[in-house]
Design an enzyme around this catalytic site. Structure first.
Site, mmCIF file in Angstrom:
data_model
loop_
_atom_site.group_PDB
_atom_site.id
_atom_site.type_symbol
_atom_site.label_atom_id
_atom_site.label_comp_id
_atom_site.label_asym_id
_atom_site.label_seq_id
_atom_site.Cartn_x
_atom_site.Cartn_y
_atom_site.Cartn_z
ATOM 1 N N GLU A 216 44.565 -62.985 9.621
ATOM 2 C CA GLU A 216 44.284 -61.564 9.424
ATOM 3 C C GLU A 216 45.509 -60.686 9.603
ATOM 4 O O GLU A 216 45.752 -59.775 8.814
ATOM 5 C CB GLU A 216 43.187 -61.086 10.384
ATOM 6 C CG GLU A 216 41.785 -61.582 10.047
ATOM 7 C CD GLU A 216 41.490 -62.965 10.578
ATOM 8 O OE1 GLU A 216 42.357 -63.528 11.282
ATOM 9 O OE2 GLU A 216 40.405 -63.496 10.307
ATOM 10 N N HIS A 285 31.266 -60.921 18.108
ATOM 11 C CA HIS A 285 30.947 -60.733 16.688
ATOM 12 C C HIS A 285 30.053 -59.518 16.440
ATOM 13 O O HIS A 285 29.440 -59.416 15.389
ATOM 14 C CB HIS A 285 30.247 -61.974 16.131
ATOM 15 C CG HIS A 285 31.167 -63.124 15.823
ATOM 16 N ND1 HIS A 285 31.719 -63.909 16.800
ATOM 17 C CD2 HIS A 285 31.623 -63.625 14.649
ATOM 18 C CE1 HIS A 285 32.471 -64.841 16.227
ATOM 19 N NE2 HIS A 285 32.425 -64.699 14.936
#
Ligand code: TPP
Ligand code: MG
Lengths: 482, 353
Positions: A216, A285
Site C-alpha cells: 500500500e 478491519h
C-alpha cells in the site's frame, strides 16, 4: 448416527443460495474433504466439502434448486456401518425454499443485524440539555443547497446498487479521459475484492487496470507520483484500514505538495475503497477514518450514502484536480437505489443534500450513518416529530450553509456517525453550528457515534459498539425536550 | 498409545521437541530427505491431524453461522508450523498473520479457547473481543494473530530485539505469506535484524497465492529465500509439505539465530487447499491443481504412510489417534457453541491499563 449435511453460508451476509449441482450421488462413499456439491450465490460458485466420513444416504435438495436457505439440511450422511435406509428415513422432510428475496430500496438494517441495537447506557448524563442559549452571534442569511436541481425534471431513474454505480462511474470516466487508470490489490483479474471494479479489466485492459502487489505505501506513492505528471490515478484500497500503511503518502505527498510548490504541482488522484465497520471482522478491519482525513487541508473527503450520489460524486472526484479521499461502505455496496439515467451525471463536491424535510429537528449524517438517521426519522414521524435529515455527502469541504440554514429553521440538531466520538465529524458539526447559529439553538447539539472502544468481534459487543436507531430517537427526543 | 504420543508432542515436553536431542539425522540421512524416528512421526502426525480436523470443524461452524467475518483456514500448510515448532525450545516466540489457528494449536494453546474465540464467546482466548484473526498467549509465547498484512514482520523483529537486549538465548519465529513478503516494512525489518544481528527466523509460507494473485503476478523475485541477500541474510527453500524437511531446516535456521549469527530466512513451499477465506470464488486456479496437491503432496498423508509402512502401525491404531483428535475437536466445538457471549460490560474494558 446419521448426520444432516446443511446448506453452508460462504459469506457473512449469505442467507440463501442455489444448489447448482451434486457431485456425489446417493450411495456414494465420502470422506472428509470430498467435494459433495456446488452451490451458487450472487457472487460466485463454491464447493461444499464433506466434513465427516460415511455414505451419502439421501439427497434432500436436488440439483438446480434455487433459494435454499442457509442451514437447511440438504442431504443425510450415514455413518460407518450404519444402515443407509434407516439413516435416510430419519431425515426430515426437505425444507421449502426460502421466499424470493426482495431487493430493498434502502438498506435493510434488520437484515444487516443493525436494527435497534440496545443502548449501552453510556448516554444518560449527556441526554440532559444544558442552560438556555446565551450570547448573540452575527447572523448571516444562509441558503441550503438544492440537491433536487442536480437531476433535471423528468429524468428516467433506474435501480442500481452502489457497487454498480461506482463501477459505472469509473468506466464512464475512463472512456472519457485516457489519463484515468485504476490500480490496487485484486482490482483486475480477480475483478475487485468487493467486485467494485468488475469488468473494467475486460473493457480497458491491463495497462489501465493494474493489479498491484500488497504494498500500500508503495503503490499509493506511485499513484501520487503519476498524478504529479498529470495522469489521473484511481487508487483502490482493499479497505481503508490498509490505507494506514500508506497514510504518509496520502498526507505528506498528496495533500501538501500543491501548497509546498506554490501552486505548481497538484496531485489529481482519487483514493477510494470501503471505510468503516463491515460485519464481525474485528478491530483492525472496522475503523471509520472519516474524521482522520477530514482533519487535513489539501484533501477533499467524500462519503456518499446512495448509489446516485456515489456515481455522481465519484465522477466529479475523478475530474477534480485535487487529491480526493472517497470513502465507501461495504454494507452499502449491495443496496439498490434509483440512479438517474443520464449520459453524464455528476454531483457537485462540497454540497450536502436534504434527504428529508422537517421542521422540528435537524439530523446530520453521511454514508451508512444515514440508515440510522432515516429509520429514526420514520419512527419519530409516528410520534409527531418532523425530522429534517441532511446527508453531508462531502465531509471536506463541509457544506456549513446547508446545515446552518436547517438549524436556523429547526433550532435543534443531532449528528449521527459510526466513527469514534472524540474529534469526530459530529464534534466538527457541533462547533460550526455553535459558531454560526448559536442564537438559533434551542438545545445543545447531541452526537450519536460509535462507542469509544476498538471494534469488538463478539456479535453482542459489536452491536453495542455501533450506533443504533434507538439511540438516534432518544437523542432527538432529548434535544426536543420530549 | 495414541494419547501418550499426543502428550509427548505437546508443550515441548517430548524428546522429539528438545532441540539438542537431534534425533532427526538431517545431515547423516541416507536419503536426501531427513528422517524421523517413530516418536517424531507420531508426534508430527498428532499435531498436524489436530490442526486439520480443527480447521475442518471451523469451516463447518462457519457454514452454520456460528463463526462470523473472516475465517482463514490453514488446511494444507500444517507441516510448516508443526515442523518448525518441533525445532524450538521453551521461550522461543511465535508471531503470524490472520491465518493463525494452526500456529496457536501448535504452540499448545487450548483448542477450546481458540474455538470459543472463533465463535466470539467469553471463554475465547481474547474473551471474544479479538476473533479469528486476533488471539495471543503470553504463557505460550504466541504474540498474535495480526490482521494487517506484513505488520507481524516488524513486530516479530521487535520480539527478537527484546531477546537480544535481554541476552536470554531465545529466538523469535515470524511467519508471513508470499503476498506479505512484498510489503516495505519487511525489508526495513530485514535491514535492522541483519544490522543488529537479531535472533530472528523469518518463515515465509509460500502457498503460491495471496488471495487471488499468484506469486508470479506479484513478485519480481519469486525465490523468496533470496529476499534477504542484499542484507546478507542467508535463506533456503524448503519442501513445506514434508514435516521432516521443515524440522531440519528449522533446526539450522534457529541454531544460526540462537548462536548470534543474526537472522535467517526459510521459504516454505506449501499450498492452501481451501479458499483465501470462506467466501472465495477460487477462479484463479484450477480444480486439478488443488486435487493434485492434495493427492500427491499431502503433508499428513506422507506421515500416515510412514506410520503404516515403516513403523508398522495398524489401521486400527491410526483410527484410535483419529478418534482421539476428533474428540478434542468436538469438545472444543461443543464448548464454543454453548459458552455464553461476553458480558456487555466487557465493551469498555481492556482499552487502557
Ligand atoms: C495491509 C493489508 N493489505 C491488504 C490486506 C487484505 N489481505 C488480507 S490477506 C491478503 C493476502 C495475503 O496473502 P499472503 O501474504 O500470501 O498470505 P496467505 O493468505 O496466502 O496466507 C490480503 C491482500 C490486509 N489484511 N492488510
Ligand atoms: Mg500466500
Amino acid at each position: 448416527m446419521a448426520i444432516d449435511i446443511l446448506m453452508p453460508a460462504l459469506s457473512p451476509t449469505m442467507e440463501q443460495g442455489k444448489l447448482a449441482k451434486w457431485l456425489k450421488k446417493e450411495g456414494d462413499k465420502v470422506k472428509p474433504g470430498d467435494v459433495l456439491a456446488e452451490i451458487e450465490t450472487d457472487k460466485a460458485t463454491m464447493e461444499v466439502e464433506a466434513i465427516d466420513e460415511g455414505v451419502l444416504a439421501k439427497i434432500l435438495v436436488s440439483d438446480g434448486t434455487d433459494n435454499v436457505a442457509v442451514n437447511t439440511p440438504i442431504a443425510v450422511l450415514a455413518g460407518e456401518g450404519e444402515d443407509m435406509s434407516t439413516a435416510a428415513s430419519s431425515a426430515k422432510a426437505p425444507a421449502a425454499p426460502a421466499p424470493e428475496a426482495q431487493p430493498a430500496p434502502t438498506p435493510d438494517m434488520e437484515r444487516e443485524g443493525m436494527a435497534d441495537r440496545p443502548s449501552a447506557g453510556a448516554r444518560t448524563d449527556s441526554d440532559r440539555p444544558f442552560a438556555e442559549p446565551a450570547a448573540p452571534s452575527i447572523i448571516q442569511t444562509r441558503s441550503s443547497h438544492d440537491a433536487m436541481a442536480e437531476i433535471p425534471e423528468g429524468t428516467e431513474m433506474v435501480s442500481m446498487t452502489v457497487r454498480e454505480a461506482l463501477r459505472d462511474a469509473m468506466a464512464e470516466e475512463m472512456r472519457r479521459d485516457e489519463n484515468v487508470f485504476v490500480m490496487g490489490e485484486e482490482v483486475a483479474e480477480y475483478q475487485g475484492a468487493y467486485k467494485v471494479t468488475q469488468g473494467l479489466l475486460q473493457e480497458f485492459g491491463a495497462r489501465r487496470v493494474v493489479d498491484t502487489p500488497i504494498t500500500e505505501h508503495g503503490f499509493a506513492g506511485v499513484g501520487v507520483g503519476a498524478a504529479f505528471t498529470g495522469l489521473r490515478p484511481i487508487v483502490e484500497f482493499m479497505t481503508f484500514n490498509f490505507a494506514m500503511q500508506a497514510i504518509d503518502h496520502i498526507i505528506n505527498s498528496a495533500a501538501k505538495t500543491l501548497y509546498m510548490s506554490g501552486g505548481q504541482l497538484g496531485a489529481p488522484v482519487v483514493f477510494r475503497g470501503p471505510n468503516g465497520a463491515a460485519a464481525r471482522v474485528g478491530a483492525q478491519h472496522s475503523h471509520d477514518y472519516s474524521a482522520w482525513y477530514s482533519n487535513v487541508p489539501g484533501l477533499k473527503v467524500i462519503a456518499p450514502y446512495s448509489a446516485s450520489d456515489a456515481k455522481g460524486l465519484l465522477k466529479s472526484a475523478i475530474r477534480d484536480p485535487n487529491p480526493i479521499i472517497f470513502l465507501e461502505n461495504e454494507i452499502l455496496y449491495g443496496q439498490s437505489f434509483p440512479v438517474p439515467k443520464l449520459d453524464d451525471f455528476t454531483v457537485p463536491i462540497g454540497k450536502a443534500r436534504i434527504h428529508r424535510e422537517g421542521k422540528d429537528v435537524t439530523i446530520v449524517s453521511f454514508s451508512i450513518g444515514m440508515t440510522y438517521a432515516l429509520k429514526a426519522a420514520q419512527e419519530l414521524e409516528k410520534e409527531g416529530i418532523q425530522a429534517e435529515v441532511i446527508d453531508l455527502r462531502t465531509i471536506r469541504p463541509m457544506d456549513t450553509d446547508t446545515i446552518v440554514a436547517s438549524v436556523m429553521k429547526t433550532g435543534r440538531c443531532v449528528t449521527v456517525e459510526e466513527g469514534f466520538p472524540q474529534s469526530g465529524i459530529g464534534a466538527e458539526i457541533a462547533a460550526r453550528i455553535m459558531e454560526h447559529a448559536f442564537d438559533y439553538l434551542d438545545a445543545p447539539v447531541i452526537r450519536v457515534t460509535g462507542k469509544d472502544v476498538p471494534m469488538p468481534y463478539a456479535a453482542n459487543l459489536e452491536k453495542l459498539a455501533l450506533p443504533n436507531v434507538g439511540e438516534v430517537v432518544q437523542a432527538v427526543k432529548a434535544v426536543c425536550y420530549r | 498409545m495414541a494419547v501418550a504420543a499426543r502428550k509427548a508432542g505437546r508443550a515441548g515436553s517430548g524428546a522429539a521437541n528438545k532441540p539438542n536431542s537431534n534425533k532427526a539425522p538431517a545431515k547423516n540421512a541416507a536419503s536426501n530427505s531427513p528422517q524421523f524416528d517413530k516418536d517424531q512421526d507420531l508426534s508430527a502426525y498428532n499435531e498436524m491431524l489436530l490442526i486439520r480436523r480443527f480447521e475442518e470443524k471451523s469451516g463447518q461452524m462457519y457454514g452454520m453461522g456460528l463463526i462470523g467475518g473472516f475465517c482463514h483456514l490453514y488446511i494444507g500448510q500444517e507441516a510448516v508450523v508443526v515442523g518448525m515448532q518441533m525445532a524450538t525450545i521453551e521461550g522461543d516466540q511465535v508471531i503470524t498473520g490472520y491465518r493463525d489457528h494452526g500456529h496457536m494449536l501448535a504452540c499448545g494453546m487450548d483448542p477450546k479457547g481458540v474455538m470459543a474465540e472463533l465463535t466470539g464467546r467469553r471463554g475465547g482466548l481474547s474473551k471474544g473481543k479479538g476473533g479469528s484473526m486476533h488471539m495471543f498467549s503470553k504463557e505460550k509465547h504466541f504474540y498474535g494473530g495480526h490482521g494487517i498484512v506484513g505488520a507481524q514482520v516488524s513486530l516479530g523483529t521487535g520480539l527478537a530485539f527484546a531477546n537480544h537486549y535481554r541476552e536470554n538465548g531465545n529466538v523469535s519465529l515470524t511467519y508471513f505469506g508470499d503476498g506479505a513478503a512484498n510489503q516495505g516494512q519487511v525489508y526495513e525489518s530485514f535491514n535492522m535484524a541483519a544490522l543488529w544481528k537479531l535472533p530472528a527466523v523469518y518463515v515465509i509460507e509460500n502457498n503460491r497465492y495471496a488471495m487471488g494473485t499468484s506469486v508470479s503476478r506479484a513478485s519480481a523475485q519469486t525465490d523468496f529465500s533470496k529476499r534477504g541477500l542484499s542484507f546478507g541474510i542467508p535463506g533456503e527453500q524448503v519442501d513445506g509439505m514434508d514435516v521432516r524437511a521443515v524440522y531440519a531446516a528449522g533446526q539450522r535456521a534457529i541454531e544460526h539465530a540462537r548462536t548470534g549469527k543474526g537472522p535467517y530466512i526459510l521459504e516454505m513451499q506449501t499450498y492452501r487447499y481451501r479458499g483465501h477465506s470462506m467466501s472465495d470464488p477460487a477462479k484463479y486456479r484450477t480444480k486439478d491443481e488443488v486435487a493434485r496437491m492434495r493427492e500427491e503432496f499431502d503433508p499428513i498423508e506422507q506421515v500416515r504412510r510412514r506410520l503404516l509402512e515403516s513403523w508398522k502401525l495398524s489401521e486400527d491404531e491410526l483410527k484410535a489417534i483419529d478418534s482421539r483428535v476428533r474428540e478434542i475437536v468436538n469438545e472444543a466445538a461443543e464448548f464454543a457453541t454453548h459458552d455464553p457471549e461476553p458480558d456487555p460490560s466487557e465493551l469498555y474494558t481492556d482499552i487502557l491499563l
